[in-house]
Design an enzyme around this catalytic site. Sequence first.
Site, PDB file in Angstrom:
ATOM      1  N   ASN A  38       0.506  -0.745  -0.165  1.00 26.23           N
ATOM      2  CA  ASN A  38      -0.172  -0.204   0.247  1.00 26.23           C
ATOM      3  C   ASN A  38       0.716   0.770  -0.032  1.00 26.23           C
ATOM      4  O   ASN A  38       0.956   2.475  -0.427  1.00 26.23           O
ATOM      5  CB  ASN A  38      -0.882   0.378   1.143  1.00 26.23           C
ATOM      6  CG  ASN A  38      -2.047  -0.908   1.668  1.00 26.23           C
ATOM      7  OD1 ASN A  38      -2.270  -1.507   0.230  1.00 26.23           O
ATOM      8  ND2 ASN A  38      -2.575  -1.443   2.479  1.00 26.23           N
ATOM      9  N   TYR A  90      -5.909 -13.308   2.529  1.00 23.82           N
ATOM     10  CA  TYR A  90      -7.359 -13.227   3.641  1.00 23.82           C
ATOM     11  C   TYR A  90      -8.410 -13.035   3.428  1.00 23.82           C
ATOM     12  O   TYR A  90      -8.134 -12.438   2.662  1.00 23.82           O
ATOM     13  CB  TYR A  90      -6.304 -12.591   4.922  1.00 23.82           C
ATOM     14  CG  TYR A  90      -6.255 -10.895   4.420  1.00 23.82           C
ATOM     15  CD1 TYR A  90      -5.502  -9.908   3.570  1.00 23.82           C
ATOM     16  CD2 TYR A  90      -7.024 -10.664   5.793  1.00 23.82           C
ATOM     17  CE1 TYR A  90      -5.535  -8.681   3.582  1.00 23.82           C
ATOM     18  CE2 TYR A  90      -6.597  -8.805   5.453  1.00 23.82           C
ATOM     19  CZ  TYR A  90      -6.370  -8.247   4.539  1.00 23.82           C
ATOM     20  OH  TYR A  90      -6.547  -7.037   4.242  1.00 23.82           O
ATOM     21  N   TYR A 104      -6.419 -14.803   8.515  1.00 24.51           N
ATOM     22  CA  TYR A 104      -5.129 -14.994   7.624  1.00 24.51           C
ATOM     23  C   TYR A 104      -5.193 -16.170   7.127  1.00 24.51           C
ATOM     24  O   TYR A 104      -5.323 -17.290   8.062  1.00 24.51           O
ATOM     25  CB  TYR A 104      -4.083 -14.434   8.418  1.00 24.51           C
ATOM     26  CG  TYR A 104      -4.146 -13.428   8.723  1.00 24.51           C
ATOM     27  CD1 TYR A 104      -4.089 -11.979   7.824  1.00 24.51           C
ATOM     28  CD2 TYR A 104      -3.521 -12.476  10.222  1.00 24.51           C
ATOM     29  CE1 TYR A 104      -3.847 -10.340   7.754  1.00 24.51           C
ATOM     30  CE2 TYR A 104      -3.968 -11.193  10.254  1.00 24.51           C
ATOM     31  CZ  TYR A 104      -3.467 -10.068   9.579  1.00 24.51           C
ATOM     32  OH  TYR A 104      -3.712  -9.282   9.536  1.00 24.51           O
ATOM     33  N   GLY A 226      -6.386   9.120  12.744  1.00 24.01           N
ATOM     34  CA  GLY A 226      -7.589   9.095  11.650  1.00 24.01           C
ATOM     35  C   GLY A 226      -8.592  10.083  11.808  1.00 24.01           C
ATOM     36  O   GLY A 226      -7.390  11.149  11.379  1.00 24.01           O
ATOM     37  N   GLY A 229      -7.069  13.484  11.794  1.00 22.36           N
ATOM     38  CA  GLY A 229      -5.767  14.137  10.856  1.00 22.36           C
ATOM     39  C   GLY A 229      -4.511  13.910  12.448  1.00 22.36           C
ATOM     40  O   GLY A 229      -4.707  12.348  12.520  1.00 22.36           O
ATOM     41  N   ALA A 230      -3.642  14.649  12.501  1.00 20.16           N
ATOM     42  CA  ALA A 230      -2.309  13.988  12.863  1.00 20.16           C
ATOM     43  C   ALA A 230      -1.675  15.008  13.738  1.00 20.16           C
ATOM     44  O   ALA A 230      -1.240  16.290  13.392  1.00 20.16           O
ATOM     45  CB  ALA A 230      -1.446  13.369  11.452  1.00 20.16           C
ATOM     46  N   ALA A 254      -6.082   2.862   5.671  1.00 19.56           N
ATOM     47  CA  ALA A 254      -5.737   4.806   5.663  1.00 19.56           C
ATOM     48  C   ALA A 254      -4.264   4.838   6.287  1.00 19.56           C
ATOM     49  O   ALA A 254      -3.747   5.966   5.641  1.00 19.56           O
ATOM     50  CB  ALA A 254      -6.778   5.296   6.259  1.00 19.56           C
ATOM     51  N   ASP A 256      -1.056   3.191   5.913  1.00 20.26           N
ATOM     52  CA  ASP A 256      -0.734   3.368   4.965  1.00 20.26           C
ATOM     53  C   ASP A 256      -0.724   4.541   4.111  1.00 20.26           C
ATOM     54  O   ASP A 256       0.694   4.355   3.492  1.00 20.26           O
ATOM     55  CB  ASP A 256      -0.538   1.903   3.842  1.00 20.26           C
ATOM     56  CG  ASP A 256      -0.731   1.139   5.069  1.00 20.26           C
ATOM     57  OD1 ASP A 256      -0.122   0.926   6.556  1.00 20.26           O
ATOM     58  OD2 ASP A 256      -1.743  -0.153   4.986  1.00 20.26           O
ATOM     59  N   ASP A 292      -7.837  -1.323   0.241  1.00 20.84           N
ATOM     60  CA  ASP A 292      -6.880  -0.469   1.166  1.00 20.84           C
ATOM     61  C   ASP A 292      -6.319   0.630   0.186  1.00 20.84           C
ATOM     62  O   ASP A 292      -5.722   1.841   0.096  1.00 20.84           O
ATOM     63  CB  ASP A 292      -5.714  -1.520   1.037  1.00 20.84           C
ATOM     64  CG  ASP A 292      -6.500  -2.561   2.094  1.00 20.84           C
ATOM     65  OD1 ASP A 292      -6.886  -2.613   2.449  1.00 20.84           O
ATOM     66  OD2 ASP A 292      -5.137  -3.099   2.137  1.00 20.84           O
TER      67      ASP A 292
HETATM   68  O1  KDG Z   1      -2.741  -1.697   6.334  1.00 21.17           O
HETATM   69  C1  KDG Z   1      -3.808  -2.120   5.959  1.00 21.17           C
HETATM   70  C2  KDG Z   1      -2.856  -4.119   5.594  1.00 21.17           C
HETATM   71  O2  KDG Z   1      -3.329  -4.426   7.019  1.00 21.17           O
HETATM   72  C3  KDG Z   1      -3.498  -5.311   4.934  1.00 21.17           C
HETATM   73  O3  KDG Z   1      -3.554  -4.387   3.934  1.00 21.17           O
HETATM   74  C4  KDG Z   1      -3.649  -6.385   5.207  1.00 21.17           C
HETATM   75  O4  KDG Z   1      -0.788  -5.764   5.614  1.00 21.17           O
HETATM   76  C5  KDG Z   1      -2.018  -6.837   6.368  1.00 21.17           C
HETATM   77  C6  KDG Z   1      -1.850  -6.869   7.005  1.00 21.17           C
HETATM   78  O5  KDG Z   1      -0.380  -7.497   6.863  1.00 21.17           O
HETATM   79  O6  KDG Z   1      -2.552  -7.133   8.509  1.00 21.17           O
END
Ligand code: KDG
Length: 315
Positions: A38, A90, A104, A226, A229-230, A254, A256, A292
Amino acid sequence: MVSVVAFGEAMVLFSPQENGPLRHVESFRRYVAGAEVNVAIGLARLGESVGWISRVGDDEFGTAILAALRAEGVDVSQARVDPEAPTAVYFKEFRGLGETRVYYYRKGSAASRMGPGDLSPGFLDGARYLYVTGITPALSESCLALSHAAVQQARAARVQICFDPNIRLKLLGGRVQEVLLPLLRASDIALLGLEEARMLLGAGSAEELARAARAHGPATVVLKLGADGALSLEGDEVVRVPGFPVKVVDTVGAGDGFSAGFLAGRLKGWSLAESTRLGNLVGACACTVLGDYAAYPTLQEARSLLGLDRPVVER
Ligand code: KDG
């Protein structure tokens, strides 16, 4: 040569077309997912050169992942096809009352078999950042060794380490601090969600947590808040940048997206506040769709949404 090198697992995600327990769900939509891909895709869309180190299986899903990354302009020349293990998969499950569960199927996957040997000599040549998450070291002992080897080589080559703990309790079990704190200590830029900062560092406000994270080593710390903001901390500078209001469809991706936007801003020489704002924008865009990274903006779209250029679509 690429500006950013990321390493980690990409998976195929099956997202249900209906809500409810998976035993009753019959149709799914397939996506490519994985925190590091991502970020790589987010950076590529924002015009940055980025490489991804990983393994996929010699199977249809591995082919789909590589094709998706190539189409996005991510350099996959250091990703290997492993004929002996499958690409991970997953599933999401949308339960009543808005709860999303994740299942997973990644144990023994091709990417979980990565190790220090997957880092080819000079893999960081010309790079400014190595992007590290807390997911990869939780995949297997060899992936833990890979994460430490990559970090060590980045330090030796003076490539900055960007760390996002991306805490996955299903993978880490009780080893949150044990696995993640050494990586936080080794990092130059740490990007953390508020809840994961609390899991890693204890209680506190966003600013207290950012300072607590910085006490471990990174010169720059960003707390992703979230919808709010940041908050970013660097030297004496503390900036709080509000989020972009959006109608949220799905928040996954979000964080990433934020990381991609923030790092792209830094690579472009933007200030701490401007980079944080670009991070917020990409994160907000991610929330507007399922999948994503589907809504991560291109540089042209981002500049226009930030009010830096004229709108992309004129009516
Ligand atoms: O941040 C998004 C990820 O959680 C998702 O794409 C899956 O990488 C992943 C994970 O390991 O949970």
